[in-house]
Design a protein around this motif. Structure first.
Motif, mmCIF file in Angstrom:
data_model
loop_
_atom_site.group_PDB
_atom_site.id
_atom_site.type_symbol
_atom_site.label_atom_id
_atom_site.label_comp_id
_atom_site.label_asym_id
_atom_site.label_seq_id
_atom_site.Cartn_x
_atom_site.Cartn_y
_atom_site.Cartn_z
ATOM 1 N N PRO A 172 0.808 -1.221 0.000
ATOM 2 C CA PRO A 172 0.000 0.000 0.000
ATOM 3 C C PRO A 172 0.843 1.275 0.000
ATOM 4 C CG PRO A 172 -0.043 -1.065 2.153
ATOM 5 C CD PRO A 172 0.614 -2.029 1.213
ATOM 6 N N HIS A 173 2.117 1.142 0.393
ATOM 7 C CA HIS A 173 3.002 2.306 0.452
ATOM 8 C C HIS A 173 3.823 2.476 -0.826
ATOM 9 C CE1 HIS A 173 5.283 -1.191 2.089
ATOM 10 N NE2 HIS A 173 6.226 -0.713 1.283
ATOM 11 N N TRP A 174 3.500 1.735 -1.859
ATOM 12 C CA TRP A 174 4.304 1.764 -3.086
ATOM 13 C C TRP A 174 3.414 2.068 -4.283
ATOM 14 C CZ3 TRP A 174 4.736 -0.194 -7.912
ATOM 15 C CH2 TRP A 174 5.990 -0.191 -8.534
ATOM 16 N N GLY A 175 3.879 2.966 -5.171
ATOM 17 C CA GLY A 175 3.089 3.277 -6.352
ATOM 18 C C GLY A 175 3.737 4.345 -7.209
ATOM 19 N N GLY A 176 2.969 4.883 -8.133
ATOM 20 C CA GLY A 176 3.517 5.802 -9.116
ATOM 21 C C GLY A 176 3.218 7.258 -8.834
ATOM 22 N N PHE A 177 4.085 8.099 -9.372
ATOM 23 C CA PHE A 177 3.873 9.547 -9.400
ATOM 24 C C PHE A 177 3.859 9.998 -10.851
ATOM 25 C CE2 PHE A 177 5.681 9.566 -5.010
ATOM 26 C CZ PHE A 177 4.683 10.317 -4.390
ATOM 27 N N ARG A 178 3.036 10.971 -11.120
ATOM 28 C CA ARG A 178 2.919 11.536 -12.459
ATOM 29 C C ARG A 178 3.366 12.998 -12.417
ATOM 30 N NH1 ARG A 178 -0.211 9.405 -15.966
ATOM 31 N NH2 ARG A 178 -1.532 8.451 -14.356
ATOM 32 N N VAL A 179 4.382 13.332 -13.212
ATOM 33 C CA VAL A 179 4.832 14.725 -13.336
ATOM 34 C C VAL A 179 4.113 15.338 -14.539
ATOM 35 C CG1 VAL A 179 6.798 16.267 -13.654
ATOM 36 C CG2 VAL A 179 7.075 14.130 -12.364
ATOM 37 N N ILE A 180 3.341 16.377 -14.277
ATOM 38 C CA ILE A 180 2.555 17.050 -15.318
ATOM 39 C C ILE A 180 3.250 18.369 -15.641
ATOM 40 C CG2 ILE A 180 0.279 17.928 -15.944
ATOM 41 C CD1 ILE A 180 -0.802 16.158 -13.614
ATOM 42 N N PRO A 181 4.017 18.415 -16.711
ATOM 43 C CA PRO A 181 4.894 19.569 -16.932
ATOM 44 C C PRO A 181 4.172 20.824 -17.402
ATOM 45 C CG PRO A 181 5.067 18.055 -18.767
ATOM 46 C CD PRO A 181 4.179 17.392 -17.761
ATOM 47 N N ASP A 182 4.703 21.936 -16.965
ATOM 48 C CA ASP A 182 4.304 23.212 -17.549
ATOM 49 C C ASP A 182 5.489 23.875 -18.244
ATOM 50 O OD1 ASP A 182 5.846 24.202 -15.415
ATOM 51 O OD2 ASP A 182 4.086 24.691 -14.221
ATOM 52 N N ARG A 183 6.635 23.199 -18.176
ATOM 53 C CA ARG A 183 7.839 23.707 -18.845
ATOM 54 C C ARG A 183 8.713 22.517 -19.244
ATOM 55 N NH1 ARG A 183 12.177 28.364 -17.190
ATOM 56 N NH2 ARG A 183 14.013 27.393 -18.092
ATOM 57 N N ILE A 184 9.132 22.478 -20.503
ATOM 58 C CA ILE A 184 10.047 21.453 -21.002
ATOM 59 C C ILE A 184 11.090 22.147 -21.867
ATOM 60 C CG2 ILE A 184 10.295 19.313 -22.314
ATOM 61 C CD1 ILE A 184 7.378 18.717 -21.816
ATOM 62 N N GLU A 185 12.362 21.902 -21.572
ATOM 63 C CA GLU A 185 13.436 22.523 -22.350
ATOM 64 C C GLU A 185 14.319 21.462 -22.976
ATOM 65 O OE1 GLU A 185 17.625 24.691 -21.557
ATOM 66 O OE2 GLU A 185 15.967 25.543 -20.408
ATOM 67 N N PHE A 186 14.602 21.621 -24.261
ATOM 68 C CA PHE A 186 15.471 20.719 -25.000
ATOM 69 C C PHE A 186 16.791 21.432 -25.286
ATOM 70 C CE2 PHE A 186 11.168 19.405 -25.743
ATOM 71 C CZ PHE A 186 11.216 18.021 -25.756
ATOM 72 N N TRP A 187 17.881 20.758 -24.971
ATOM 73 C CA TRP A 187 19.231 21.320 -25.123
ATOM 74 C C TRP A 187 20.041 20.402 -26.024
ATOM 75 C CZ3 TRP A 187 24.154 19.586 -24.300
ATOM 76 C CH2 TRP A 187 25.175 20.520 -24.059
ATOM 77 N N GLN A 188 20.594 20.978 -27.074
ATOM 78 C CA GLN A 188 21.466 20.237 -27.988
ATOM 79 C C GLN A 188 22.823 20.921 -28.009
ATOM 80 O OE1 GLN A 188 20.874 17.363 -30.393
ATOM 81 N NE2 GLN A 188 23.081 17.545 -30.030
ATOM 82 N N GLY A 189 23.877 20.176 -27.705
ATOM 83 C CA GLY A 189 25.219 20.750 -27.721
ATOM 84 C C GLY A 189 25.618 21.199 -29.114
ATOM 85 N N ARG A 190 26.304 22.349 -29.168
ATOM 86 C CA ARG A 190 26.791 22.884 -30.437
ATOM 87 C C ARG A 190 28.228 23.390 -30.249
ATOM 88 N NH1 ARG A 190 22.707 24.158 -34.199
ATOM 89 N NH2 ARG A 190 24.475 24.494 -35.615
ATOM 90 N N PRO A 191 28.961 23.574 -31.353
ATOM 91 C CA PRO A 191 30.343 24.063 -31.244
ATOM 92 C C PRO A 191 30.425 25.446 -30.593
ATOM 93 C CG PRO A 191 29.927 23.137 -33.421
ATOM 94 C CD PRO A 191 28.598 23.240 -32.741
ATOM 95 N N SER A 192 31.582 25.717 -29.999
ATOM 96 C CA SER A 192 31.895 27.023 -29.398
ATOM 97 C C SER A 192 30.919 27.418 -28.301
ATOM 98 C CB SER A 192 31.944 28.119 -30.472
ATOM 99 O OG SER A 192 32.884 27.805 -31.484
ATOM 100 N N ARG A 193 30.274 26.429 -27.697
ATOM 101 C CA ARG A 193 29.338 26.663 -26.599
ATOM 102 C C ARG A 193 28.110 27.469 -27.012
ATOM 103 N NH1 ARG A 193 31.840 22.949 -24.973
ATOM 104 N NH2 ARG A 193 32.588 22.604 -22.853
ATOM 105 N N LEU A 194 27.841 27.559 -28.301
ATOM 106 C CA LEU A 194 26.613 28.213 -28.766
ATOM 107 C C LEU A 194 25.527 27.140 -28.911
ATOM 108 C CD1 LEU A 194 27.886 30.865 -31.343
ATOM 109 C CD2 LEU A 194 27.205 31.183 -28.960
ATOM 110 N N HIS A 195 25.171 26.548 -27.784
ATOM 111 C CA HIS A 195 24.247 25.433 -27.776
ATOM 112 C C HIS A 195 22.834 25.875 -28.167
ATOM 113 C CE1 HIS A 195 27.572 23.655 -25.691
ATOM 114 N NE2 HIS A 195 27.389 24.377 -24.599
ATOM 115 N N ASP A 196 22.057 24.917 -28.661
ATOM 116 C CA ASP A 196 20.642 25.171 -28.948
ATOM 117 C C ASP A 196 19.816 24.868 -27.710
ATOM 118 O OD1 ASP A 196 20.836 25.956 -31.641
ATOM 119 O OD2 ASP A 196 20.985 23.864 -32.293
ATOM 120 N N ARG A 197 18.956 25.824 -27.327
ATOM 121 C CA ARG A 197 18.039 25.634 -26.206
ATOM 122 C C ARG A 197 16.649 26.082 -26.648
ATOM 123 N NH1 ARG A 197 20.018 28.733 -21.024
ATOM 124 N NH2 ARG A 197 18.195 27.638 -20.150
ATOM 125 N N LEU A 198 15.731 25.145 -26.725
ATOM 126 C CA LEU A 198 14.344 25.473 -27.044
ATOM 127 C C LEU A 198 13.478 25.149 -25.834
ATOM 128 C CD1 LEU A 198 13.851 24.228 -30.724
ATOM 129 C CD2 LEU A 198 14.532 26.494 -29.896
#
Length: 215
Positions: A172-198
């Motif tokens: 009874p003490h074990w189960g799932g949690f659901r994270v319902i996001p209001d913010r999601i950020e995607f980061w892709q590494g790029r040369p010279s530290r000019l990474h993509d962040r959306l």
């Protein structure tokens, strides 16, 4: 032993980029694409993620957990509700998740409200787990002080005997949690530290606003 300097460790990221024309308007669709690519790249445990919670006193606490499901609205993981993270989420039902897929030079950050999944959903996942994992959920008083490892192993052996010929119920003490996001950020590494962040932010009408952030 050689003393290495953390300040001297550098890597120039060159594997790819992330343009708005490729990202789309739905962050869950983009996450599905990236998650699939992480699996196909045969990365170790691509569903491993950092979960950050906050104590009632406002102190952040982070640890690694495993993503066990996601859809177009949430991300799901399972744990002992009486564990440290379970108690944090009961008092302050907000969390942050971070995926780091180093070989793909990608990071995903997720923030949002947290709620428990239904008992039926927890039952379904619990009974899909290996027998050892099901017994372990009973044997381990997660985050509590224990005398030694022998105490845990003795408890597990007793449970193996108790449930040898009958079904193992979900604790009874074990189960799932659901994270319902209001913010999601995607980061892709790029040369010279000019990474993509959306960054995608959920709007009041349920749509997502996408913005590019400076790296």
């Amino acid at each position: 032993m050689t003393n290495y300097s953390a300040a001297d460790l550098r890597l120039n990221y060159t594997r790819g980029g992330l343009l708005e024309s490729e990202a789309g308007d739905d962050p869950f669709a983009l996450f599905q694409t990236w998650f699939t690519q992480a699996i196909e790249a045969e990365l170790p445990e691509p569903n491993a993620m950092t979960l950050t919670t906050v104590t009632p006193g406002g102190r952040p606490s982070a640890r690694m957990v495993l993503l066990k499901g996601f859809d177009g609205a949430s991300f799901v993981f399972y744990t002992n509700y009486t564990s440290e993270k379970g108690e944090h989420l009961a008092a302050n039902p907000w969390a942050a998740l971070v995926f780091w897929w180093a070989a793909l030079e990608r990071q995903v950050r997720i923030e949002g409200a947290v709620e428990r999944v239904s008992g039926a959903e927890s039952d379904e996942y619990f009974h899909s787990r290996p027998v050892g994992s099901r017994l372990g959920a009973w044997a381990s008083p997660q985050s509590q002080v224990v005398r030694d490892r022998t105490h845990l192993e003795t408890r597990l052996q007793a449970l193996e005997a108790e449930y040898r010929d009958r079904p193992i119920p979900r604790p009874p003490h074990w189960g799932g949690f659901r994270v319902i996001p209001d913010r999601i950020e995607f980061w892709q590494g790029r040369p010279s530290r000019l990474h993509d962040r959306l960054r995608y932010q959920r709007q009041e009408d349920g749509s997502w606003q996408r913005d590019r952030l400076a790296p």
